[in-house]
Write an enzyme that holds these catalytic residues in place. Structure first.
Site, PDB file in Angstrom:
ATOM      1  N   VAL A   1       0.809  -1.228   0.000  1.00 56.02           N
ATOM      2  CA  VAL A   1       0.000   0.000   0.000  1.00 56.02           C
ATOM      3  C   VAL A   1       0.841   1.277   0.000  1.00 56.02           C
ATOM      4  CG1 VAL A   1      -2.022  -1.081   1.081  1.00 56.02           C
ATOM      5  CG2 VAL A   1      -0.308   0.082   2.519  1.00 56.02           C
TER       6      VAL A   1
ATOM      7  N   TYR B   1       3.260   6.296  15.629  1.00 57.90           N
ATOM      8  CA  TYR B   1       2.034   5.572  15.257  1.00 57.90           C
ATOM      9  C   TYR B   1       0.806   6.468  15.458  1.00 57.90           C
ATOM     10  CZ  TYR B   1      -1.502   1.823  15.503  1.00 57.90           C
ATOM     11  OH  TYR B   1      -2.595   1.024  15.309  1.00 57.90           O
ATOM     12  N   ALA B   2       0.724   7.110  16.621  1.00 58.68           N
ATOM     13  CA  ALA B   2      -0.444   7.934  16.947  1.00 58.68           C
ATOM     14  C   ALA B   2      -0.598   9.097  15.969  1.00 58.68           C
ATOM     15  CB  ALA B   2      -0.333   8.455  18.381  1.00 58.68           C
TER      16      ALA B   2
ATOM     17  N   SER C   1      -7.083   4.144  15.192  1.00 58.28           N
ATOM     18  CA  SER C   1      -6.715   3.346  16.377  1.00 58.28           C
ATOM     19  C   SER C   1      -7.186   4.063  17.629  1.00 58.28           C
ATOM     20  CB  SER C   1      -5.197   3.179  16.438  1.00 58.28           C
ATOM     21  OG  SER C   1      -4.804   2.737  17.729  1.00 58.28           O
TER      22      SER C   1
ATOM     23  N   LYS D   1      -2.315   7.833  12.902  1.00 61.83           N
ATOM     24  CA  LYS D   1      -3.710   7.427  13.103  1.00 61.83           C
ATOM     25  C   LYS D   1      -4.611   8.649  13.309  1.00 61.83           C
ATOM     26  CE  LYS D   1      -3.222   3.009  12.573  1.00 61.83           C
ATOM     27  NZ  LYS D   1      -3.841   2.317  11.431  1.00 61.83           N
TER      28      LYS D   1
ATOM     29  N   ILE E   1      -6.648  -5.164  20.239  1.00 58.03           N
ATOM     30  CA  ILE E   1      -7.171  -6.333  19.534  1.00 58.03           C
ATOM     31  C   ILE E   1      -6.043  -7.360  19.455  1.00 58.03           C
ATOM     32  CG2 ILE E   1      -8.223  -7.129  17.372  1.00 58.03           C
ATOM     33  CD1 ILE E   1      -9.867  -4.886  18.783  1.00 58.03           C
TER      34      ILE E   1
HETATM   35  N1  NAD Z   1      -4.306  -4.968  16.846  1.00 61.34           N
HETATM   36  C1  NAD Z   1      -4.603  -3.856  17.487  1.00 61.34           C
HETATM   37  O1  NAD Z   1      -4.579  -3.778  18.757  1.00 61.34           O
HETATM   38  C2  NAD Z   1      -4.982  -2.625  16.729  1.00 61.34           C
HETATM   39  C3  NAD Z   1      -5.580  -1.579  17.438  1.00 61.34           C
HETATM   40  C4  NAD Z   1      -5.942  -0.428  16.743  1.00 61.34           C
HETATM   41  C5  NAD Z   1      -5.721  -0.329  15.386  1.00 61.34           C
HETATM   42  N2  NAD Z   1      -5.139  -1.372  14.733  1.00 61.34           N
HETATM   43  C6  NAD Z   1      -4.936  -1.190  13.290  1.00 61.34           C
HETATM   44  O2  NAD Z   1      -5.617  -2.226  12.613  1.00 61.34           O
HETATM   45  C7  NAD Z   1      -4.987  -2.461  11.351  1.00 61.34           C
HETATM   46  C8  NAD Z   1      -4.769  -3.937  11.182  1.00 61.34           C
HETATM   47  O3  NAD Z   1      -3.926  -4.384  12.215  1.00 61.34           O
HETATM   48  P1  NAD Z   1      -3.968  -5.875  12.770  1.00 61.34           P
HETATM   49  O4  NAD Z   1      -4.136  -5.795  14.231  1.00 61.34           O
HETATM   50  O5  NAD Z   1      -4.887  -6.701  11.969  1.00 61.34           O
HETATM   51  O6  NAD Z   1      -2.439  -6.278  12.493  1.00 61.34           O
HETATM   52  P2  NAD Z   1      -1.799  -7.483  11.660  1.00 61.34           P
HETATM   53  O7  NAD Z   1      -0.341  -7.292  11.818  1.00 61.34           O
HETATM   54  O8  NAD Z   1      -2.408  -8.779  12.102  1.00 61.34           O
HETATM   55  O9  NAD Z   1      -2.256  -7.193  10.164  1.00 61.34           O
HETATM   56  C9  NAD Z   1      -1.740  -6.125   9.416  1.00 61.34           C
HETATM   57  C10 NAD Z   1      -1.666  -6.554   7.972  1.00 61.34           C
HETATM   58  O10 NAD Z   1      -1.186  -5.449   7.200  1.00 61.34           O
HETATM   59  C11 NAD Z   1      -0.265  -5.962   6.255  1.00 61.34           C
HETATM   60  N3  NAD Z   1       0.669  -4.915   5.801  1.00 61.34           N
HETATM   61  C12 NAD Z   1       1.682  -4.336   6.476  1.00 61.34           C
HETATM   62  N4  NAD Z   1       2.334  -3.460   5.685  1.00 61.34           N
HETATM   63  C13 NAD Z   1       1.706  -3.493   4.484  1.00 61.34           C
HETATM   64  C14 NAD Z   1       1.907  -2.821   3.247  1.00 61.34           C
HETATM   65  N5  NAD Z   1       2.905  -1.946   3.069  1.00 61.34           N
HETATM   66  N6  NAD Z   1       1.056  -3.094   2.223  1.00 61.34           N
HETATM   67  C15 NAD Z   1       0.050  -3.987   2.374  1.00 61.34           C
HETATM   68  N7  NAD Z   1      -0.169  -4.678   3.503  1.00 61.34           N
HETATM   69  C16 NAD Z   1       0.641  -4.419   4.545  1.00 61.34           C
HETATM   70  C17 NAD Z   1       0.469  -7.066   7.010  1.00 61.34           C
HETATM   71  O11 NAD Z   1       1.128  -7.959   6.117  1.00 61.34           O
HETATM   72  C18 NAD Z   1      -0.674  -7.720   7.762  1.00 61.34           C
HETATM   73  O12 NAD Z   1      -1.299  -8.740   7.008  1.00 61.34           O
HETATM   74  C19 NAD Z   1      -3.712  -1.613  11.349  1.00 61.34           C
HETATM   75  O13 NAD Z   1      -3.949  -0.439  10.619  1.00 61.34           O
HETATM   76  C20 NAD Z   1      -3.513  -1.295  12.811  1.00 61.34           C
HETATM   77  O14 NAD Z   1      -2.826  -0.081  12.988  1.00 61.34           O
HETATM   78  C21 NAD Z   1      -4.776  -2.513  15.362  1.00 61.34           C
END
Ligand code: NAD
Length: 273
Positions: free
Chosen positions: A76, A168-169, A155, A172, A201
């Site tokens: 992305v 990160y913040a 987030s 977001k 999560i």
């Molecule tokens: N897990 C949490 O606690 C949490 C909380 C708030 C927000 N988020 C947000 O949720 C979203 C998903 O996170 P998640 O918890 O499923 O994490 P995850 O690590 O399980 O999944 C993230 C996915 O993004 C993909 N990715 C990373 N860089 C990429 C790139 N350059 N191009 C395409 N794909 C790419 C990874 O390969 C992975 O499959 C993120 O934006 C994260 O910031 C997560």
């Protein structure tokens, strides 16, 4: 889009039959759960991620359950990759109705120590990647003329930040402003744009909190991490990818036809701004 009537059957209000959805970050965690839930609601899903093997597994899971899914290796941070992902959806299914910009990475450092490399890396995925997804979706949805729904993942860090979460913040918080701005521009086309700010999560994203240097999960640290996250949430548990995916289904469905420019918080009550 037109207002739903109160007698619209819920099965219809939440159905995505006939819709085409693109999901980034679909190989893991929240993106994976979103792909599965949207496909379960009837959408034909087109999945992008840098993780080829993970993508193939999710697409197989969906098609194995009778859904329609295809995958494309997508970084992305590259505008051309995101455009190509959306173009694949249009080539395969003739339209685009839903864009879920989920891909994201973590980045932690004290503000005084943030490096250019670190800032560039996290901005490229979490902010530019979401912007590219929004732009690619608008490019198709506007001339299509049948509205659409875009969801961007922010987030819970936007509500309650803490030391080292700066890089990160920052991205977001920017995602929520991008979302509101685009919502104000896209409403005239019937296109709704919303953000989701999940609480903690349990996904691969959480792994750095409880893995050893050799990458092995330390079960005791994982239990402690889960316990702490559960204590912060008023509902007393840590979230799952599915918790977020169901919120996303609501936002992209007709049930949310009067909802745009909002940030939804599937966070178990951790923050209540
Ligand atoms: N897990 C949490 O606690 C949490 C909380 C708030 C927000 N988020 C947000 O949720 C979203 C998903 O996170 P998640 O918890 O499923 O994490 P995850 O690590 O399980 O999944 C993230 C996915 O993004 C993909 N990715 C990373 N860089 C990429 C790139 N350059 N191009 C395409 N794909 C790419 C990874 O390969 C992975 O499959 C993120 O934006 C994260 O910031 C997560």
């Amino acid at each position: 889009m037109e207002a739903l009537s109160e007698s619209t059957p819920p099965s219809e209000a939440f159905s995505l039959e006939g819709r085409v959805a693109v999901v980034t970050g679909a190989a893991s965690g929240i993106g994976r759960a979103t792909a599965v839930v949207l496909a379960g609601a009837g959408a034909r899903v087109v999945l992008g991620d840098v993780d080829d093997a993970g993508l193939a597994a999710v697409a197989e899971q969906i098609t194995g359950a009778g859904g329609t899914a295809s995958a494309r290796a997508t970084d992305v941070t590259r505008r051309a990759d995101v455009d190509a992902l959306v173009d694949q959806g249009v080539a395969e299914h003739g339209r685009l109705d839903i864009m879920a910009n989920v891909a994201g990475i973590a980045s932690r450092n004290l503000v005084v120590d943030i490096t250019d490399e670190q800032l560039d890396a996290v901005m490229a995925v979490n902010l530019k990647g979401v912007l590219y997804g929004c732009q690619a979706a608008m490019r198709v949805m506007v001339p299509q003329g049948t509205g659409g729904s875009i969801v961007n993942i922010a987030s819970g860090i936007i509500d309650q930040t803490a030391p080292t979460y700066g890089p990160y913040a920052m991205t977001k918080a920017a995602v929520t402003i991008l979302t509101k701005t685009l919502a104000s521009e896209a409403g005239q086309h019937g296109i709704r744009v919303n953000a989701v700010a999940p609480g903690t999560i349990l996904t691969d994203f959480s792994l750095p909190n409880f893995t050893d240097e050799d990458g092995r999960v330390d079960e005791q640290r994982k239990a402690a991490f889960t316990r702490t996250a559960s204590q912060y949430a008023k509902l007393g548990r840590i979230g799952t990818g599915a918790d977020v995916a169901w919120s996303i289904l609501y936002l992209v469905s007709d049930a949310a036809s009067f909802v745009t420019g909002q940030t939804m918080r599937p966070n178990g009550g951790t923050a209540m701004p």
